[in-house]
Scaffold this motif. Structure first.
Motif, PDB file in Angstrom:
ATOM      1  N   LYS A  71     -35.109  80.943  27.048  1.00  0.00           N
ATOM      2  CA  LYS A  71     -33.675  81.441  26.866  1.00  0.00           C
ATOM      3  C   LYS A  71     -33.688  82.045  25.448  1.00  0.00           C
ATOM      4  CE  LYS A  71     -29.214  80.193  27.046  1.00  0.00           C
ATOM      5  NZ  LYS A  71     -28.041  79.379  27.604  1.00  0.00           N
ATOM      6  N   PHE A  76     -38.428  87.299  28.484  1.00  0.00           N
ATOM      7  CA  PHE A  76     -37.333  86.465  29.040  1.00  0.00           C
ATOM      8  C   PHE A  76     -37.249  86.694  30.508  1.00  0.00           C
ATOM      9  CE2 PHE A  76     -33.002  86.818  30.929  1.00  0.00           C
ATOM     10  CZ  PHE A  76     -32.546  85.402  30.543  1.00  0.00           C
ATOM     11  N   LEU A  77     -37.680  87.925  31.135  1.00  0.00           N
ATOM     12  CA  LEU A  77     -37.700  88.124  32.451  1.00  0.00           C
ATOM     13  C   LEU A  77     -38.718  87.494  33.357  1.00  0.00           C
ATOM     14  CD1 LEU A  77     -36.392  91.768  32.823  1.00  0.00           C
ATOM     15  CD2 LEU A  77     -35.092  89.511  33.102  1.00  0.00           C
ATOM     16  N   ILE A 110     -37.864  83.125  32.706  1.00  0.00           N
ATOM     17  CA  ILE A 110     -36.562  82.895  32.724  1.00  0.00           C
ATOM     18  C   ILE A 110     -35.807  81.421  32.329  1.00  0.00           C
ATOM     19  CG2 ILE A 110     -34.169  82.728  33.695  1.00  0.00           C
ATOM     20  CD1 ILE A 110     -35.136  85.484  34.929  1.00  0.00           C
ATOM     21  N   LEU A 121     -37.319  91.245  26.068  1.00  0.00           N
ATOM     22  CA  LEU A 121     -36.774  91.362  27.449  1.00  0.00           C
ATOM     23  C   LEU A 121     -37.961  90.777  28.387  1.00  0.00           C
ATOM     24  CD1 LEU A 121     -34.278  91.864  29.116  1.00  0.00           C
ATOM     25  CD2 LEU A 121     -35.208  94.392  28.945  1.00  0.00           C
ATOM     26  N   SER A 158     -35.635  84.056  24.029  1.00  0.00           N
ATOM     27  CA  SER A 158     -36.141  85.466  24.260  1.00  0.00           C
ATOM     28  C   SER A 158     -34.970  86.092  24.658  1.00  0.00           C
ATOM     29  CB  SER A 158     -37.109  85.598  25.018  1.00  0.00           C
ATOM     30  OG  SER A 158     -38.359  85.136  24.579  1.00  0.00           O
ATOM     31  N   GLY A 159     -34.043  85.693  25.625  1.00  0.00           N
ATOM     32  CA  GLY A 159     -32.759  86.485  25.988  1.00  0.00           C
ATOM     33  C   GLY A 159     -31.604  86.368  24.858  1.00  0.00           C
ATOM     34  N   ASN A 160     -31.834  85.278  24.025  1.00  0.00           N
ATOM     35  CA  ASN A 160     -30.855  85.326  22.987  1.00  0.00           C
ATOM     36  C   ASN A 160     -31.304  86.443  21.973  1.00  0.00           C
ATOM     37  OD1 ASN A 160     -29.113  83.372  24.240  1.00  0.00           O
ATOM     38  ND2 ASN A 160     -30.130  81.823  22.952  1.00  0.00           N
TER      39      ASN A 160
END
Length: 98
Positions: free
Chosen positions: A70, A62-63, A66, A59, A72-74
């Protein structure tokens, strides 16, 4: 259709937790050994801590980046899938014990 990308760390953590938990559950349902129930309980606690740490790392990655991260968000979403799976497995165990 584009292939969904995950980080190796997130994917491997998810797969390890999922496969290990599933094997413990299946072994318990087959053998009904109470030792596996205790082992499974400790496994859930350990897996929750490890998954939470990896989830927080992914997280943050990802933050911070950004547009570039992507995957990392997945991976965060993939790790969150372990929560309902664990609840489902616990429900199976409760029904099985009663």
């Amino acid at each position: 259709m584009k292939k969904i990308k995950y980080t190796a760390l997130g994917r491997n953590t998810f797969l390890t937790s999922f496969v290990s938990g599933t094997l413990i559950l299946i072994c318990y349902l087959i053998t009904k050994a109470d030792l596996l129930m205790v082992f499974g309980f400790y496994f859930v606690i350990l897996a929750a801590v490890v998954n939470l740490l990896i989830l927080l790392y992914e997280l943050m990655e990802f933050l911070i980046h950004i547009p570039d991260k992507k995957s990392s968000g997945n991976s965060v979403l993939l790790l969150l899938v372990n929560i309902p799976i664990t609840i489902l497995y616990m429900g199976i165990l409760i029904d099985f014990k009663l």
